[in-house]
Each structure stands twice: as structure tokens, then as C-alpha cells.
Motif scaffolding. Structure first.
Motif, short mmCIF file in Angstrom:
data_model
loop_
_atom_site.label_atom_id
_atom_site.label_comp_id
_atom_site.label_asym_id
_atom_site.label_seq_id
_atom_site.Cartn_x
_atom_site.Cartn_y
_atom_site.Cartn_z
N SER A 500 0.84 -1.21 0.00
CA SER A 500 0.00 0.00 0.00
C SER A 500 0.87 1.25 0.00
N THR A 501 2.03 1.18 0.64
CA THR A 501 2.93 2.33 0.68
C THR A 501 3.56 2.62 -0.68
N LEU A 502 3.51 1.65 -1.59
CA LEU A 502 4.13 1.81 -2.91
C LEU A 502 3.11 2.12 -4.00
N GLY A 503 1.86 2.33 -3.60
CA GLY A 503 0.87 2.77 -4.58
C GLY A 503 -0.27 1.83 -4.85
N TRP A 504 -0.25 0.58 -4.34
CA TRP A 504 -1.38 -0.31 -4.53
C TRP A 504 -2.61 0.30 -3.88
N PRO A 505 -3.80 0.21 -4.51
CA PRO A 505 -4.20 -0.70 -5.57
C PRO A 505 -4.00 -0.19 -7.00
N ASN A 506 -3.31 0.92 -7.16
CA ASN A 506 -3.03 1.40 -8.52
C ASN A 506 -1.91 0.56 -9.12
N GLU A 507 -2.28 -0.39 -9.93
CA GLU A 507 -1.31 -1.33 -10.49
C GLU A 507 -0.30 -0.63 -11.40
N GLU A 508 -0.61 0.60 -11.83
CA GLU A 508 0.29 1.33 -12.72
C GLU A 508 1.29 2.20 -11.95
N ALA A 509 1.21 2.21 -10.63
CA ALA A 509 2.10 3.04 -9.82
C ALA A 509 3.55 2.67 -10.09
N ALA A 510 4.38 3.68 -10.35
CA ALA A 510 5.78 3.43 -10.72
C ALA A 510 6.54 2.73 -9.61
N ASP A 511 6.35 3.18 -8.37
CA ASP A 511 7.07 2.57 -7.25
C ASP A 511 6.65 1.12 -7.05
N LEU A 512 5.36 0.83 -7.24
CA LEU A 512 4.87 -0.53 -7.08
C LEU A 512 5.53 -1.44 -8.12
N ALA A 513 5.64 -0.95 -9.33
CA ALA A 513 6.24 -1.75 -10.40
C ALA A 513 7.73 -1.99 -10.17
N LYS A 514 8.42 -0.98 -9.62
CA LYS A 514 9.88 -1.08 -9.49
C LYS A 514 10.31 -1.71 -8.17
N PHE A 515 9.60 -1.41 -7.08
CA PHE A 515 10.12 -1.77 -5.76
C PHE A 515 9.33 -2.84 -5.02
N PHE A 516 8.30 -3.40 -5.67
CA PHE A 516 7.55 -4.48 -5.03
C PHE A 516 7.64 -5.72 -5.91
N PRO A 517 7.85 -6.90 -5.33
CA PRO A 517 7.97 -7.17 -3.89
C PRO A 517 9.24 -6.55 -3.29
#
Length: 941
Positions: A500-517
Motif C-alpha cells: 500500500s505504501t508503494l501505490g497499490w491498488p493502482n497497479e500502474e504506480a511506478a514505485d509498485l512496479a519497481k520496488f515491489f515485492p
């Protein structure tokens, strides 16, 4: 590899410009501000390695820094700084938790101080005041974490009630409910009567406290004589009014004949309950007969559910007795206990009471006694969610460090209960459920009856507009909605934290794509289940991915005596006070190296002081290297930086000491890196410490003085380049542990770049010279043997003595001979009278009594002429005094052992100890007398 943000070479500072000692108070704030303002804590856009991400366990927004925070910040910062220097885009993401109960209590107390109540001001005003409190005081814990040198990206700081994280909470709730994993049910929960809310297991602390065990007669319906009653023992007689059975063990011959009969509940107007047989009953405890109260005891609740007993609640939510308690209605639970027991005594059914140590559950917030209570709450079904979380450990996809906690993790997930996620609070994520009523009148009626909407008809939605649309579609246009008043358990929102801290539930969030998992979750072992397991389950449930591949668990920080720190014991150590007194680096190094993964640490004040001295040793080593550069121009210093960078490639051409220290450095870099990779931070820190202290500071720096200040400018230049190379790389290895002193020293040295933070980690598998390491170990052995002889003969420290070093191996002899000046400096030798040779001097062999001979290793010996070491007359006088003292001690102890009274009456162990002491004294005296004979012979020549 990471690269410097700038290629310009800085010539560094002058030795005289630096203070005598490392003054951390003048450095820490300045350096931290520089790091943060320059964006060094943000992930590098140019780093080419695999991203490295840690989500900081969010401390409570109400919290103040304690040693637990200091431990996790230190360990996570070590990981982040190491990954950053190894060329990985590194994100250490900080944040805070809204801490529902703790924050609500703080604000309620402020209302009370103004003569107000939460109910009096209303929900909207209360929430407004809480946000105001958060705005004014919520940043304290973050600023305190900064004091620990935390290199987290504050530009990405999160709060569990932020808009984005709240959106994630809504999405998770709706998703889980749509899949049938969230439901409303009635189960037993931990109830806090003063707080008026259910609390999680983690928020309940158990303490052994003095209590009372009450024995009484439970009347048996229709019973006569010995069968007129069952003797029962309980610590809570007030719950008798909620009993729905009495249980005995079927194997208990005393009571098995009672099974199937019924007991009459005292003071209940004749209500009867069954006597049942159950193996759960401990025959040895109390009387062997157990009252069963499913409404107010978790174990009894389990029995009741298993055998189908009814549940009776005899208490109101505030801990007072309700209408089911009959004549005791309205009494506080503690008052009821006293009154009911007095009534039992007056009725003649009390047997006795006796002191009993009982385990009392108390609320972590406020300390009130928790009441097990059956209550209607919202739950998450855990069995389905637990399966992939359990499989992740079983397959090795998820690693827990230390591995012994895997068994605990598996045990919890194997025998898991549904999770109560609702809290009767106003501060938090309000549950996104809207109860549907056909009219305002129906809503008013429902609310007046229960205090909140309790209609079984409801809709789940992300917002009121969506809820209205769903309700109208299902129930018609004229519905009236009322949102659930309860909020979610804070562990629900923190369970989403890694994504959630990386932008979820926005699957397009840049941080979510780069830093998760993320890579690692570092936290205390006490919340392995309550938080870590829930993060794994929620991540699989929401994203289909494991949130991190490694869980690193640290232990508690205890006081020097191993006791848990608590205000009641007065042994709490404030990290901020330690930082003020000893420095942040000393605290960090102590925490990181004082224990292993999962082990508790006893915080030793002497070690803190010792590690403060360690930071100063680093400072002084930097000053020494700078002192050796005095007189060099800026251009020469720039050239020196390039010469230092070329040291590994010129290793074969370096002198022995330089080849040794570079080879040792390269070996230690590999060792420390390997320790980092297996999360053994204690070993990594201790290995770096040992190299710096033992090899670099104690041996190389001391030995280098002969070349730095000798007559050979070329040799001095080579040594300066090696010293700069080794110190630079040693600072890099130490930087994750002690960031402030390493940064300050590094910036003072000639260097390329702006900060040690963005320098490359030293190269792995770099060149080594095994022969040089062995040869220099021989040099060390020679120096130690000479130092030992000097100590044995009490040679004055400033006195220079002659020595003959005899080495049979020609190559080794040549290596050591080239370092005679260094050996002379380290062992205080008379250089002109000393030499390294292939055979012992003739006079040493012919007159061995005039020499001290020591064997360093096979084929290496040292001869020290006694005439060059001691003044025979002075030494005889000294030895004579020593011999006289020993003779008195020997005579006294020998006389004591000759006394029949002592030998016969003293304990055998005392006599044996005295004999051993006498033998040791006689051996010492013989050695002194032998030395005296040697000195007498020497004086006669």
C-alpha cells in the motif's frame, strides 16, 4: 557497482584543521542535513543493480524513541547503506501507524482536561481534534528516528490514514468481503471495559499477580449425603452466574459417577446445569471439578463450542454486571466478586479461600484487566489465507532468520483462528459497511435499540455513493443508509504496508512496479504472527505475490542484568540520552554487534563507552594519515588519490607490510560482505572492527612510521598511497555501522566524490598475496616475542635493545631483513646493534646464559643479549625483593599445611586449594632464584 556522483578529486583537509577528538555533537546534525538535502536517501536513478527495498515497520504516531526502535533502525540502516554502496537502487520507506487505541486515549485525556468527553463533542469534532493532534505532535517519532542516522527516503514517508493508504484499506476490505472471507459473527474477544472496545491479542499483556483461589460447594440437584455437592475451585466467583456446565475428568474415580447429573447454580433462582465429562479437566488442579463459563473464559468457550453448551453473558460492556446477574446487576465485576463470595460464606456453601498466583490479562494501553467477552464483531476467515503463507516457508520461498522461528510461524498458521478486525473506536479506518433501512424511522428504531445500526441487511462499498447505488439496486429507491460505526483493527491497515505504501491498488504506480515485492522485513520476533504473517497473507490475497523473500527477526534490548526494560524497574535507557553522551555511532555499533539474529541483547554501558572510544580511534587514524600528508600540495594530493586507486594492481611490487595489509583488507572485505549477505550483521561489524583495530591501527600504522618518516621519499610515497587506499576502503566497510565518523573522516581525506554514501563498496575477490600474509605473521611473532621478553625483564619502555633474528629460510630471511627498521620501531630495538641472519651468533651459542632465546616458529628464533636488556645490579636488587616476598608467602603457607589442626579440621577442598597455591608459589620462587643466578653470573663478567 555504485559510482560517485562527481569525479572531481578533493584534496581533503589539513591535519591541524581537525579537532583533537571526534566531537559527534558538532557533526551528526550537520551531516544528516547534508545527506537529506542532497537526496542521498532516495533511490539512485543511475544505479544498475537489482532494486533493494525495505518497508520500515511503522512506529505508533504517539510513540517516543526507545531501544526497540534504535535496534530496528540500526539494522535496517545497515542493510540500506550496504545495498546502496553495492550499486542497488535502494528504497527504505518510512512511515507511522495511526495507532487507534493509543492515539484515541491521548486525545480523550486532552478532552477530559478541558472538562469534555468524546461522546459530548461528537464523532466529527473528535476526529477533527485528533487530526489536529496528529498535525502538531505526529512528527516527533520521525525526527527522533533521524537522530539514529536513518537513511530512509523521507520524501516517500507514509501514514496509515493517508488518502492513498486508506484507499488500499477500502479496496482490501471490499475484495475480501466479495470473496466471502470477511463476515460478521459472534465470538469471544478480548474486551477492554474502560476503552469500550475489542483489542487484539498483541495488545494484551499477561502478568503473574497475587490472587485468590476460592473453593465452594456446587449443589447437585437431588443429591444427598456425599453426593449433595461437587467441590469446585475458581479464581473468578463472580462468573458463577454465567456457568452453563460443571466438568469432571471421566478418568477421575472421585467424580465420574456425577456425570449426567445436574448442578444448581447458586443465586440463580434454581437454574440447573449439566455435569459433563471432559478430558480437558486437570484432575490435579483445584478440586478436580471445573465450572464452565463459556461467556467469560476462552478455554470454557472452546469447550462450550465443542460440546454445544449455551453461552450466557453476565456483564455489560463497561464491566458491570447485567440483568443476567440477578441481584448483583449494576455492581462492578470486582465488587460483585467480593459481594458474591460473602453471600456464599453466609449461605454455608463456601469451603475456603487461599492465596494463588494467577495469570492476569491486562490491556497494553491503560493497564485495565481484560474481560473475555462474547461479542458481535467483524472477522476475516484465516484458514484459506493461511495456506499460501504456510506453503511459502515450507517450500523455502520465504526465509525466516533465524530459522528456529519457522517452527513457530508454521505452528501459528496451522492452528489459526479467524481474525477479529473490528474495533469500537472512532479513530481509524471506518469499516466500509452501510446498513440498509427502508425508512428513517426504521433506522431510528434500530439505532435506539442497539446504539448502532444492527440490521442484517447491509452493503459493502468503497464510499457512500457506491453504497447508495448498490442499496438502491438491491432494495429500491427509498432506502436509508447508515455506516457501520466500528473501525478496523490497525493490524489490518499495517498488514497491507509493504504494497500500500508503494501505490497499490493502482497497479500502474511506478514505485509498485519497481520496488515491489520488497526484499527484507526486519522486525522484532514478538510480532512474527501478529504482523509478519498477516502481511504475507494479505499480500498473497491482494497481489498474488510474496511481499518479501526474507524475514529478519531481532530480539529485545534488555538492561545489563538481562532484565526487560520497564519504568517500574527504573532501568529504561533512553537512546537519545545515549546519543547525547556517547554518540549515535557508538550506540549503533553496540546494538549491531552485541548479539545474533533473534537473540536478546543485554545493553552494557561499558561496551557503549568502549565503542565511543572506537569511533575516536577511527578519527585518530584519519588524522594520522592526514598528518603524513602535511606539506603535500593539492596537486600532489590529487595524484595520491590516483596512486591509491592503483594499489591493487601494483600489489606484487609493494613492500612486505604493504602487501600484507592490502591482502588482509581484501580478505576482510570478502568476509564482511559474506556476513552481510547472510544477515549476520554482528559478525560483519566485529570482523571490520577487528581488522581496523588489530591489523590497520595497531600494526600497519605503527609499523608504517619507519617508512613515512625515513630517508626514502619513494618508499614514503608508496606507504602513503597504501595507507590512503586501506583507510578509504576500511571506512566504506565500516560506514553502514558508524556512518557519521566514517563520513567525516572520509571527507577530510583526499577523495573523489561528494559523500562516502554514494561510493562503491570495495571490490570483491580482489588480489591477495598469501606469501606476504605468512611472512608478515612471522614479523608479528618476532615483535611479540621481543615485547614479551622486555616485559619479563621489566625493560624500560624507552630503552632500545639489540636483537638477533635467526631465520633458516633464505627467502623469508630476506623479507624480514627488509622490514628490520619496522621491527625495530615496533619492538624498540637498537637498529645498529640488531640484525637478521641465517645462523645464531657464535657467542650466543657458546654462552647461552648470557642471552634470552625465544622460538617464534619453526626455523625462526630470536636472541636478545642480556647485557643489552638489563643492568645486572639493578635486576638483582629487584629480584631479591621479589624473592623475599615469595619466601615469606611460601613459608607461611607451608607452615599452615604442616599444622595437624588445619589439615584435619579444614574442608578437604580448602586444604587442596592451599596445596595448589603452595606449588605455584614454589614454582615462581624457583624461577626468580634461577634468574638471580643468571644475573649474578652476568655481573661477575
Amino acid at each position: 557497482m555504485a559510482t560517485s556522483v562527481a569525479s572531481e578529486v578533493h584534496p581533503g583537509a589539513n591535519h591541524a584543521d581537525l579537532p583533537k577528538n571526534f566531537e559527534q555533537g558538532d557533526v551528526e546534525e550537520r551531516l544528516y542535513k547534508m545527506w537529506e538535502e542532497n537526496g542521498y536517501f532516495k533511490p539512485s536513478d543511475t544505479a544498475a543493480g537489482e532494486p533493494f527495498t525495505i518497508a520500515m515497520p511503522p512506529p505508533n504516531v504517539t510513540g517516543a524513541l526507545h531501544m526497540g526502535h534504535a535496534m530496528f533502525v540500526t539494522l535496517q540502516d545497515i542493510m540500506a547503506r550496504n545495498a546502496r554502496m553495492r550499486g542497488r537502487p535502494t528504497l527504505w520507506l518510512p512511515g507511522t501507524d495511526h495507532a487507534g487505541i493509543a492515539t484515541q486515549l491521548v486525545v480523550e485525556r486532552s478532552l477530559e482536561a478541558d472538562g469534555l468527553t468524546r461522546e459530548g463533542v461528537g464523532r466529527e469534532e473528535f476526529e477533527r481534534r485528533t487530526w489536529e493532534w496528529k498535525k502538531e505532535y505526529g512528527g516527533r517519532i520521525g525526527n527522533q528516528i533521524r537522530r539514529l542516522g536513518a537513511s530512509c527516503d523521507w520524501s516517500r514517508e507514509r501514514f496509515t490514514l493517508d488518502e492513498g493508504l486508506s484507499e488500499a484499506v477500502l479496496e482490501a476490505f471490499v475484495s475480501l468481503h466479495d470473496r466471502g472471507l470477511i463476515y460478521k459473527g459472534t465470538y469471544m474477544v478480548n474486551w477492554a471495559p474502560k476503552l469500550q472496545t475489542a483489542v487484539s491479542d498483541l495488545e494484551v499483556e499477561y502478568a503473574d499477580e497475587p490472587g485468590t483461589l476460592y473453593y465452594f460447594k456446587y449443589p447437585v440437584e437431588g443429591g444427598e449425603g456425599d453426593g449433595a455437592y461437587l467441590p469446585v475451585a475458581t479464581t473468578r466467583p463472580e462468573t458463577i452466574l454465567g456457568d452453563t456446565a460443571v466438568a469432571v475428568n471421566p478418568a477421575d474415580d472421585r467424580f465420574k459417577s456425577f456425570i449426567g447429573k445436574r448442578c444448581v447454580v447458586p443465586f440463580s433462582n434454581g437454574r440447573t446445569i449439566p455435569i459433563i465429562g471432559d478430558d480437558y479437566v486437570d484432575i490435579e488442579f483445584g478440586t478436580g471439578a471445573l465450572k464452565i463459563t463459556p461467556g467469560h473464559d476462552p478455554n470454557d468457550y472452546e469447550i462450550g463450542q465443542r460440546v454445544g453448551l449455551p453461552t450466557i453473558n453476565i456483564m455489560n460492556k463497561d464491566g458491570s454486571m447485567n440483568g443476567n446477574a440477578g441481584a448483583y446487576e449494576g455492581l462492578d465485576r470486582a465488587e460483585c466478586r467480593t459481594k458474591l463470595w460473602a453471600d456464599m460464606e453466609s449461605q454455608g456453601i463456601a469451603i475456603k479461600s487461599e492465596p494463588y498466583q494467577t495469570r492476569v490479562p491486562r490491556s497494553q494501553r491503560g493497564g485495565e484487566v481484560i474481560e473475555p467477552l462474547v461479542s458481535e464483531q467483524w472477522f476475516v476467515k484465516m484458514e484459506t489465507m493461511a495456506k499460501p503463507a504456510l506453503q511459502a516457508v515450507e517450500t523455502g520461498e520465504l526465509t525466516i532468520v533465524p530459522s528456529r522461528f519457522e517452527k513457530i510461524y508454521k505452528g501459528w498458521l496451522t492452528d489459526i483462528r479467524d481474525w477479529c478486525i473490528s474495533r469500537q473506536l472512532w479513530w481509524g479506518h471506518r469499516i466500509p459497511v452501510w446498513y440498509v433501512h427502508e425508512s428513517q424511522a426504521a433506522l431510528d428504531a434500530a439505532r435506539s435499540g442497539t446504539g448502532k445500526g444492527s440490521s442484517p441487511t447491509y452493503v459493502v462499498a468503497r464510499n457512500e455513493a457506491e453504497a447508495t447505488a448498490k442499496a438502491k439496486a438491491a432494495h429500491g429507491e427509498h432506502v436509508v443508509l447508515y455506516q457501520e460505526e466500528d473501525v478496523l483493527d490497525t493490524w489490518f491497515s499495517s498488514g497491507l504496508w509493504p504494497f500500500s505504501t508503494l501505490g497499490w491498488p493502482n497497479e500502474e504506480a511506478a514505485d509498485l512496479a519497481k520496488f515491489f515485492p520488497t526484499q527484507v522485513m526486519e522486525t522484532g520476533h514478538d510480532i512474527l504472527f501478529f504482523w509478519v504473517a498477516r502481511m504475507v497473507m494479505m499480500s498473497y490475497g491482494m497481489t498474488g505475490k510474496l511481499p518479501f523473500h526474507t524475514v529478519f527477526l531481532h530480539g529485545l534490548v534488555r538492561d545489563e542484568k538481562g532484565r526487560k526494560m520497564s519504568k517500574s524497574l527504573g532501568n529504561v535507557v533512553d537512546p537519545l540520552n545515549v546519543i547525547d553522551e556517547q554518540g549515535c555511532d557508538a550506540l549503533r555499533f553496540t546494538l549491531a554487534t552485541g548479539t545474533a539474529a533473534g537473540q536478546d541483547l543485554n545493553l552494557n554501558m561499558d561496551r557503549l563507552a568502549s565503542n565511543r572510544n572506537f569511533t575516536n580511534k577511527i578519527w585518530n587514524s584519519g588524522k594520522f594519515v592526514l598528518y603524513s600528508l602535511e606539506g603535500m600540495s593539492d596537486d600532489e594530493r590529487v595524484e595520491l588519490v590516483d596512486a591509491a586507486a592503483a594499489v591493487p594492481s601494483s600489489l606484487p611490487d609493494l613492500p612486505l607490510a604493504e602487501r600484507w595489509i592490502v591482502s588482509r583488507l581484501h580478505a576482510v572485505v570478502d568476509h564482511v560482505t559474506s556476513a552481510h549477505d547472510r544477515y549476520d550483521f554482528g559478525e560483519a561489524g566485529r570482523a571490520a572492527y577487528s581488522f581496523f583495530y588489530d591489523d590497520f591501527a595497531d600494526w600497519f600504522i605503527e609499523g608504517a612510521k619507519s617508512r613515512l618518516y625515513g630517508d626514502d621519499p619513494a618508499a614514503a610515497k608508496t606507504t602513503k598511497a597504501v595507507a590512503l587506499y586501506v583507510l578509504d576502503n576500511t571506512l566504506r566497510v565500516l560506514h553502514p555501522f558508524v556512518p557519521y565518523v566514517t563520513e567525516e573522516v572520509w571527507r577530510s581525506l583526499p577523495h573523489r566524490g561528494d559523500s562516502i554514501m554514494n561510493q562503491s563498496w570495495p571490490r570483491l575477490d580482489a588480489e591477495r598475496d598469501a606469501g606476504a600474509v605468512g611472512a608478515f605473521e612471522t614479523v608479528q611473532g618476532i615483535v611479540r616475542s621481543i615485547r614479551n621478553a622486555r616485559a619479563e625483564y621489566a625493560v624500560e619502555p624507552a630503552k632500545r635493545i639489540p636483537a638477533f633474528v635467526v631465520i633458516s629460510d633464505a627467502t623469508l630471511m630476506e623479507e624480514v631483513a627488509a622490514e628490520l627498521a619496522m621491527v625495530g620501531g615496533l619492538a624498540r630495538l637498537d637498529a645498529e646493534a640488531s640484525r637478521v641472519c641465517a645462523a645464531a651468533p657464535a657467542d650466543a651459542v657458546e654462552t647461552p646464559g648470557d642471552f634470552v632465546q625465544t622460538v617464534v616458529s619453526d626455523g625462526v628464533e630470536v636472541y636478545l643479549p642480556l647485557s643489552g636488556i638489563v643492568d645486572p645490579a639493578k635486576e638483582l636488587a629487584r629480584l631479591g625483593k621479589q624473592a623475599g616476598k615469595l619466601e615469606k608467602e611460601v613459608d607461611g603457607l607451608a607452615g599452615r599445611l604442616k599444622s595437624p589442626k588445619f589439615v584435619e579440621k579444614a574442608p578437604a577442598a580448602v586444604v587442596e586449594k592451599s596445596k595448589k597455591e603452595l606449588a605455584e608459589l614454589e614454582e615462581q620462587l624457583a624461577s626468580v632464584r634461577s634468574r638471580m643466578s643468571q644475573m649474578e653470573a652476568l655481573a661477575a663478567k
